[in-house]
Design a protein around this motif. Structure first.
Motif, mmCIF file in Angstrom:
data_model
loop_
_atom_site.group_PDB
_atom_site.id
_atom_site.type_symbol
_atom_site.label_atom_id
_atom_site.label_comp_id
_atom_site.label_asym_id
_atom_site.label_seq_id
_atom_site.Cartn_x
_atom_site.Cartn_y
_atom_site.Cartn_z
ATOM 1 N N ARG A 1 39.544 53.703 11.508
ATOM 2 C CA ARG A 1 40.528 52.864 10.683
ATOM 3 C C ARG A 1 41.192 51.784 11.509
ATOM 4 O O ARG A 1 41.303 50.865 10.935
ATOM 5 N N GLU B 1 34.499 55.736 -2.628
ATOM 6 C CA GLU B 1 35.626 54.877 -3.267
ATOM 7 C C GLU B 1 37.087 54.938 -2.477
ATOM 8 O O GLU B 1 37.767 53.934 -2.468
ATOM 9 N N LYS B 2 37.226 56.085 -1.777
ATOM 10 C CA LYS B 2 38.393 56.216 -0.715
ATOM 11 C C LYS B 2 38.331 55.067 0.367
ATOM 12 O O LYS B 2 39.030 54.421 0.700
ATOM 13 N N LYS C 1 36.599 52.336 0.211
ATOM 14 C CA LYS C 1 36.916 50.921 -0.397
ATOM 15 C C LYS C 1 38.495 50.790 -0.512
ATOM 16 O O LYS C 1 38.979 49.806 -0.261
ATOM 17 N N GLU C 2 39.153 51.897 -0.994
ATOM 18 C CA GLU C 2 40.583 51.787 -1.141
ATOM 19 C C GLU C 2 41.289 51.440 0.284
ATOM 20 O O GLU C 2 42.298 50.980 0.212
ATOM 21 N N MET C 3 40.566 52.134 1.221
ATOM 22 C CA MET C 3 41.117 51.845 2.766
ATOM 23 C C MET C 3 40.801 50.351 2.926
ATOM 24 O O MET C 3 41.395 50.097 4.359
ATOM 25 N N GLY C 4 40.081 49.586 2.319
ATOM 26 C CA GLY C 4 40.015 48.344 2.868
ATOM 27 C C GLY C 4 38.684 47.993 3.204
ATOM 28 O O GLY C 4 38.372 46.748 3.840
ATOM 29 N N GLU D 1 34.001 48.086 3.209
ATOM 30 C CA GLU D 1 33.304 48.279 2.528
ATOM 31 C C GLU D 1 32.273 49.552 2.732
ATOM 32 O O GLU D 1 31.733 49.779 3.763
#
Length: 307
Positions: free
Chosen positions: A145, A168-169, A171-174, A176
Motif C-alpha cells: 500500500r 472492492e476493498k 479499489k477503496e484503497m485507491g 485498480e
C-alpha cells in the motif's frame, strides 16, 4: 524475566538503548548477544532466556531445544521465514513478528529501484521516467500500500492484487484491482513483489508471468528470493532483451544473471530493504513492547503460530 537480544547483525545503538529502557522499565533484565559468529554462541546464550528478540537470525528446532525457559520469540521485522514455527509450537513458545515497522523503508527502496532501472543504473545512456507508467503491486499489505501511495504521488497509476483482500476493498484503497496475476503482469510496466515465501508462492514467479509484461517491463523484488523461479525468469529475460529485473535479494544464479542481462539486472550487495536507522529502531522497540505486553497481560496480537 530474562530477555535476550540475539543479533548477528546488531541493532543500532539507539535501538538497543530503547529496548533496554522498555525491558528494564517493565522490571525484566536484558541480555545481549551481538555480532556472534558461531551457532554454538547462540545455543549457549538462549539456555536461560525467557524471551528472545532476533532480526534475520535463524531460530531453528535446535535453538528451541537449547532454550528450556523460552516462552516468546519476536522477529523484529515483517518476514518470519527464519523462525521454525512448528518447533516453537511444539515447545509452546509464542512466535511473533513486528508487521509494519519496516514498511516505509522497503517501500522507499522499491520506488528507488524503479527509478534506478529506468535511468539505466545511472549510466550516461538515455533512460525514461516513471511518471505516466503503471505499477502492479503483488500483495497489497503494509508495504504494498505504501508503494502504491508513493507511486501515485510520482504520477504513476496503480494496479494491485492480493489473495486476502477483495477486489472492492483494493479499489477503496485507491488501486485498480487486477483480475488475475496474468492480468497484473500483462498490463503493468513495473511489477513490485511483496509476497512471503510459502509453499504456495515459492518459485511462483517465472517465465509464464514475466514474459507477459509489456515492452520494457521491470520486475522489482523486495520480498524473498525463493518466490522467484530463477530458471524461468532467466529464460524470459533471455528471450526478451527489453525486460529488466531488480532485486534486494541476490539470486542463487547471480553470476548467470549478470552475464546474460548486464544493465538489465541489478541485485543489492546485501538485503537492505529494512536497513534504515528509522526502521532499525522502530522494529526493535516494537519487539520489546510486544514482549513486555505478553508478560504483563498475555497479549498475543501478532502471534504467528498456534498450539
Amino acid at each position: 524475566m530474562n530477555v535476550l537480544v540475539a543479533t548477528e547483525k546488531p541493532f543500532a545503538a539507539a535501538a538497543v538503548n530503547g529496548i533496554r529502557e522498555i525491558v528494564e522499565g517493565a522490571g525484566h533484565t536484558l541480555s545481549l548477544l551481538e555480532k556472534y559468529t558461531e551457532k554454538e554462541q547462540l545455543l549457549k546464550a538462549v539456555a536461560d532466556a525467557d524471551a528472545l528478540i532476533v532480526r534475520s537470525d535463524k531460530v531453528t528446532a535446535e535453538v528451541v531445544a537449547a532454550a528450556p525457559n523460552l516462552k516468546i520469540v519476536v522477529r523484529a521485522g515483517a518476514g518470519f521465514d527464519n523462525l521454525d514455527l512448528e518447533a516453537c509450537s511444539a515447545a509452546r513458545i509464542v512466535a511473533m513478528n513486528t508487521p509494519g515497522q519496516n514498511s516505509n523503508a522497503v517501500a522507499e527502496l522499491a520506488i528507488a529501484m524503479m527509478i534506478y532501472m529506468s535511468r539505466g543504473q545511472f549510466t550516461p545512456a538515455t533512460g525514461c521516467e516513471i511518471q505516466g507508467k503503471k505499477v502492479g503491486i503483488q500483495a497489497f499489505g503494509n508495504v504494498g500500500r505504501l508503494v502504491g501511495r508513493k507511486a501515485e504521488a510520482m504520477g504513476m497509476s496503480v494496479m494491485a492484487i492480493d489473495p486476502f483482500i477483495p477486489a472492492e476493498k483494493i479499489k477503496e484503497m485507491g488501486a485498480e484491482p487486477a483480475a488475475s496475476l496474468e492480468d497484473l503482469y500483462s498490463k503493468c510496466d513495473f511489477v513490485s513483489v511483496h509476497i512471503p515465501a510459502t509453499p504456495e508462492t515459492i518459485g511462483s514467479i517465472g517465465y509464464d508471468l514475466v514474459s507477459k509484461m509489456p515492452k520494457g517491463g521491470v520486475l522489482v523484488n523486495t520480498a524473498r528470493k525463493e518466490v522467484i523461479d530463477e530458471e524461468g525468469l532467466l529464460k524470459a529475460l533471455t528471450e526478451r532483451p527489453d525486460l529488466k529485473y531488480v532485486t534486494d535479494i541476490a539470486p542463487d544464479r547471480i553470476a548467470e544473471f549478470q552475464e546474460k542481462c548486464a544493465l538489465r539486472f541489478f541485485a543489492t550487495p546485501k538485503k537492505m530493504g529494512a536497513q534504515t536507522a528509522e526502521a532499525n529502531i522502530n522494529a526493535g522497540l516494537a519487539a520489546a513492547r510486544q514482549i513486555c505486553g505478553f508478560f504483563a497481560d498475555g497479549c498475543t496480537k501478532f502471534q504467528l503460530n498456534k498450539f
